[in-house]
Each structure stands twice: as C-alpha cells, then as structure tokens.
Design a protein around this motif. Structure first.
Motif, PDB file in Angstrom:
ATOM      1  N   ILE A 153     -11.463  -6.213   5.482  1.00 31.91           N
ATOM      2  CA  ILE A 153     -11.176  -5.034   6.435  1.00 31.91           C
ATOM      3  C   ILE A 153     -10.050  -5.537   7.752  1.00 31.91           C
ATOM      4  CG2 ILE A 153     -12.113  -3.212   7.951  1.00 31.91           C
ATOM      5  CD1 ILE A 153     -14.604  -3.647   6.131  1.00 31.91           C
ATOM      6  N   THR A 154      -9.141  -4.707   7.683  1.00 37.84           N
ATOM      7  CA  THR A 154      -8.206  -5.002   9.094  1.00 37.84           C
ATOM      8  C   THR A 154      -8.574  -4.446  10.226  1.00 37.84           C
ATOM      9  OG1 THR A 154      -6.439  -5.011   7.138  1.00 37.84           O
ATOM     10  CG2 THR A 154      -5.833  -5.061   9.480  1.00 37.84           C
ATOM     11  N   ALA A 155      -8.982  -3.084  10.249  1.00 39.29           N
ATOM     12  CA  ALA A 155      -9.404  -2.645  11.498  1.00 39.29           C
ATOM     13  C   ALA A 155     -10.568  -1.443  11.222  1.00 39.29           C
ATOM     14  CB  ALA A 155      -8.396  -2.025  12.228  1.00 39.29           C
ATOM     15  N   VAL A 156     -11.297  -1.328  11.971  1.00 34.69           N
ATOM     16  CA  VAL A 156     -12.301  -0.101  12.288  1.00 34.69           C
ATOM     17  C   VAL A 156     -12.189   0.704  13.126  1.00 34.69           C
ATOM     18  CG1 VAL A 156     -14.874   0.475  12.025  1.00 34.69           C
ATOM     19  CG2 VAL A 156     -13.936  -1.537  10.799  1.00 34.69           C
ATOM     20  N   SER A 157     -12.312   2.096  13.137  1.00 30.96           N
ATOM     21  CA  SER A 157     -12.543   3.111  14.093  1.00 30.96           C
ATOM     22  C   SER A 157     -13.582   4.050  13.637  1.00 30.96           C
ATOM     23  CB  SER A 157     -11.097   3.943  14.235  1.00 30.96           C
ATOM     24  OG  SER A 157     -11.213   4.804  14.879  1.00 30.96           O
ATOM     25  N   LEU A 158     -14.810   3.892  14.415  1.00 30.03           N
ATOM     26  CA  LEU A 158     -15.938   4.651  14.215  1.00 30.03           C
ATOM     27  C   LEU A 158     -16.391   5.473  15.147  1.00 30.03           C
ATOM     28  CD1 LEU A 158     -18.789   2.887  15.488  1.00 30.03           C
ATOM     29  CD2 LEU A 158     -17.804   1.309  14.351  1.00 30.03           C
ATOM     30  N   ASN A 205     -15.795 -17.662   8.858  1.00 29.81           N
ATOM     31  CA  ASN A 205     -15.154 -18.022  10.157  1.00 29.81           C
ATOM     32  C   ASN A 205     -13.839 -17.771  10.140  1.00 29.81           C
ATOM     33  OD1 ASN A 205     -14.290 -19.908   8.383  1.00 29.81           O
ATOM     34  ND2 ASN A 205     -14.964 -21.772   9.425  1.00 29.81           N
ATOM     35  N   GLY A 206     -13.498 -16.592   9.120  1.00 21.12           N
ATOM     36  CA  GLY A 206     -12.110 -16.042   9.036  1.00 21.12           C
ATOM     37  C   GLY A 206     -11.609 -14.964  10.362  1.00 21.12           C
ATOM     38  N   THR A 207     -10.640 -14.265  10.081  1.00 20.42           N
ATOM     39  CA  THR A 207     -10.484 -13.303  10.825  1.00 20.42           C
ATOM     40  C   THR A 207     -11.197 -12.160  10.783  1.00 20.42           C
ATOM     41  OG1 THR A 207      -7.856 -13.656  10.392  1.00 20.42           O
ATOM     42  CG2 THR A 207      -8.375 -11.730  11.162  1.00 20.42           C
ATOM     43  N   ARG A 208     -11.582 -11.551  11.675  1.00 16.67           N
ATOM     44  CA  ARG A 208     -12.254 -10.199  11.502  1.00 16.67           C
ATOM     45  C   ARG A 208     -11.596  -9.055  11.914  1.00 16.67           C
ATOM     46  NH1 ARG A 208     -17.797 -11.314  11.029  1.00 16.67           N
ATOM     47  NH2 ARG A 208     -18.482 -13.517  11.054  1.00 16.67           N
ATOM     48  N   PRO A 209     -12.143  -7.967  11.438  1.00 14.78           N
ATOM     49  CA  PRO A 209     -11.554  -6.593  11.751  1.00 14.78           C
ATOM     50  C   PRO A 209     -11.601  -6.168  13.300  1.00 14.78           C
ATOM     51  CG  PRO A 209     -13.524  -5.981  10.718  1.00 14.78           C
ATOM     52  CD  PRO A 209     -13.330  -7.764  10.562  1.00 14.78           C
ATOM     53  N   ARG A 210     -10.312  -5.538  13.762  1.00 14.09           N
ATOM     54  CA  ARG A 210     -10.377  -5.103  14.931  1.00 14.09           C
ATOM     55  C   ARG A 210     -11.191  -3.995  15.186  1.00 14.09           C
ATOM     56  NH1 ARG A 210      -5.965  -2.860  15.671  1.00 14.09           N
ATOM     57  NH2 ARG A 210      -5.622  -3.066  17.805  1.00 14.09           N
ATOM     58  N   MET A 211     -12.042  -3.613  16.011  1.00 18.58           N
ATOM     59  CA  MET A 211     -13.102  -2.815  16.393  1.00 18.58           C
ATOM     60  C   MET A 211     -12.682  -1.689  17.517  1.00 18.58           C
ATOM     61  SD  MET A 211     -15.071  -3.617  13.794  1.00 18.58           S
ATOM     62  CE  MET A 211     -16.303  -2.565  14.223  1.00 18.58           C
ATOM     63  N   GLN A 212     -12.721  -0.393  16.817  1.00 18.41           N
ATOM     64  CA  GLN A 212     -12.674   0.785  17.831  1.00 18.41           C
ATOM     65  C   GLN A 212     -13.968   1.609  17.431  1.00 18.41           C
ATOM     66  OE1 GLN A 212     -10.118   4.299  17.097  1.00 18.41           O
ATOM     67  NE2 GLN A 212      -8.847   3.251  19.103  1.00 18.41           N
TER      68      GLN A 212
END
Length: 290
Positions: A153-158, A205-212
C-alpha cells in the motif's frame, strides 16, 4: 438508415457497454476468509493506479458503490483509475481476530491483500500506486491493512476509524465488536500503539503507507478519542512528534482542521460532525497523488 434509428442504436450501444461494477469470482491466494471482490474499471482507463474502497458495517461492495456520498466511482470516471470494492461475508470486517491482525494470517486482511495482488497483475497496476480508503469498519480495516501489508500500500485515507489492533479480541472471535475501544476507553501510549503495528508484521522495516485519517468531534459510534489514539499510533510508527508541523483552520471546509505531522501523517478533525464524516474526493485524491 434513418438518423433517429442510428441515434437509438448508438444510445443502446453506450448503455450495453457502459462500465459497471463486476464481481471477480476467484482472486486466488491462500486466505481462509473469502470476502467478495468487486471491480470497477472505468470506460477510459487513464491511470495505472488502484483505489481499494472498503465498506462500513451492514453494507456491501454493491451498496457502498451505489452510495451517492461515496465518491470513488466519480473519481474513477474522472481520473481513469481502477477501483476494487471488497465485500464482507459478516456484518462488519474482522479487525479483531489474530488471523486478520497478522501478516499472512488467513483472515479478512489477508484476503483483501490477495485482491490487491490480483488487481496489480490483472489490470497492470503500478505497485507504487495502490491506495486504500474506507469508512467506519472499512476505516478500521484500512488501518489494519496498513499495519499488516505495508509493502502493498502506498497511502491510506480513512474516515471515522480506530487504531489498528484496538478491536483485538483475546478470545480470538472474528469480527467481534469491542465496546472498550469504540467507547474511547482504550487509551495507551504512542509507543504501545506503535508496537501493536510492528507486531502485526514482525521484522518489516521497509516503506510504510502515508496515513490520512478523518474523525468527527461528536462521533457517537466510535468515540472521537480514537482520533488521538490513531494519531499516537502512526506518529510513533513514523518516528515523528504528535505536535503538528503545520495546521490549517477551516480546511477542507468550515469547522474542519487539517494537521500535518511531517509528510507522511495527516489528521483532519471535523468539529460538530458525527460518525458519518462526508467524504472529500479531491482531498483524498490529492493525498494519494492522483
């Protein structure tokens, strides 16, 4: 041929071939849970991005897709990206059992991850453009997916959710309701909530999705206190302060406040708004980079 007859044929053709929500009967994977997978491919695909829209309790992929307050069909038609609409087999999504709160654990989160992998292959999706959104139970699952499958996942908007793991059931019950969490009594430290995320996919330990994340100040279903706990969780995961780096009042509309905590975490606080925070397509699309 009479011009009116030709017009009628063309109109019929456009109706017959119009894009529509379509079920995928077998999306593969090894998850024991098998929620339904529905896909909407717009008539003109202009993007290699994927948006996964996850419904709330007592709903389904079809109902969520047809809900005029949910803007992702409009977004897909406008920007030309593919959307996936998971459909739960239970009243709410399973965000409580160990199987769903663990990477490759076999639960609902595992099944949605399988849908994402199917869609990437089938629709030639750029793996760096996979976005997840949802409201209420769908927001909870969005948080869980960010914790269990960050590599997908690249980004989340919840909208109107709770921290990942907040609904955990020690009994192992699937899709169990947690009154302590929903009532805003699951208060803990940022370190604890961050550890909960780390524990769902140990060793990652990799990249995590940007969280909104969005929450209404008078939410009577999922306490507004869950906004603060979600904020603690993701600022800890990203190693940033709970003090905003920037804050905008009356954004994206009057009585809303948008707080940024560095480039990867954004909270939107809606004063006077209840559980059903109105979706803002342009804001979420901007967060996704669409």
């Amino acid at each position: 041929m009479h011009p009116l007859a030709l017009t009628s044929i063309l109109a019929l053709g456009s109706t017959v071939f119009a894009a529509q929500l379509t079920q995928v009967s077998n999306y593969g994977g090894t998850a024991q849970a098998k929620p339904g997978m529905w896909v909407y491919v717009p008539n003109q695909v202009k993007s290699d991005a994927l948006v996964v829209a996850i419904h709330s309790c007592q709903s389904s992929a079809q109902k969520y897709f047809q809900n005029s307050l949910i803007p992702w069909k409009k977004g897909a038609d406008g920007k030309g990206y593919v959307t996936v609409w998971p459909s739960s087999t239970t009243e709410c999504w399973d965000v409580s059992s160990k199987s769903s709160l663990t990477h490759n654990g076999g639960g609902d989160s595992n099944a949605i991850a399988n849908m994402i992998m199917y869609a990437i292959a089938k629709y030639k999706i750029n793996p760096k453009k996979v976005f997840v959104t949802g409201g209420s139970s769908g927001a909870m699952m969005s948080n869980v997916l960010a914790a269990t499958y960050p590599e997908l996942i690249t980004a989340v908007s919840l909208y109107s959710g709770v921290p990942a793991g907040c609904f955990f059931s020690a009994s192992g019950a699937s899709a169990a309701w947690n009154n302590t969490c929903s009532g805003g009594q699951s208060i803990s430290t940022a370190q604890h909530w961050g550890d909960v995320v780390q524990g769902m996919d140990p060793g990652y330990n990799g990249t995590r999705p940007r969280m909104q994340f969005w929450h209404g100040s008078v939410d009577a279903t999922l306490s507004p206190k869950n906004y603060d706990e979600t904020l603690k969780q993701w600022t800890n995961v990203f190693g940033v302060s709970t003090t905003p780096t920037s804050s905008k009042k009356d954004t994206p509309e009057k009585n809303y406040r948008t707080d940024d905590f560095g480039p990867d975490v954004e909270g939107i606080w809606a004063v006077g708004v209840g559980h059903s925070v109105p979706s803002h397509l342009m804001v979420s699309e901007a967060w996704f980079g669409l």
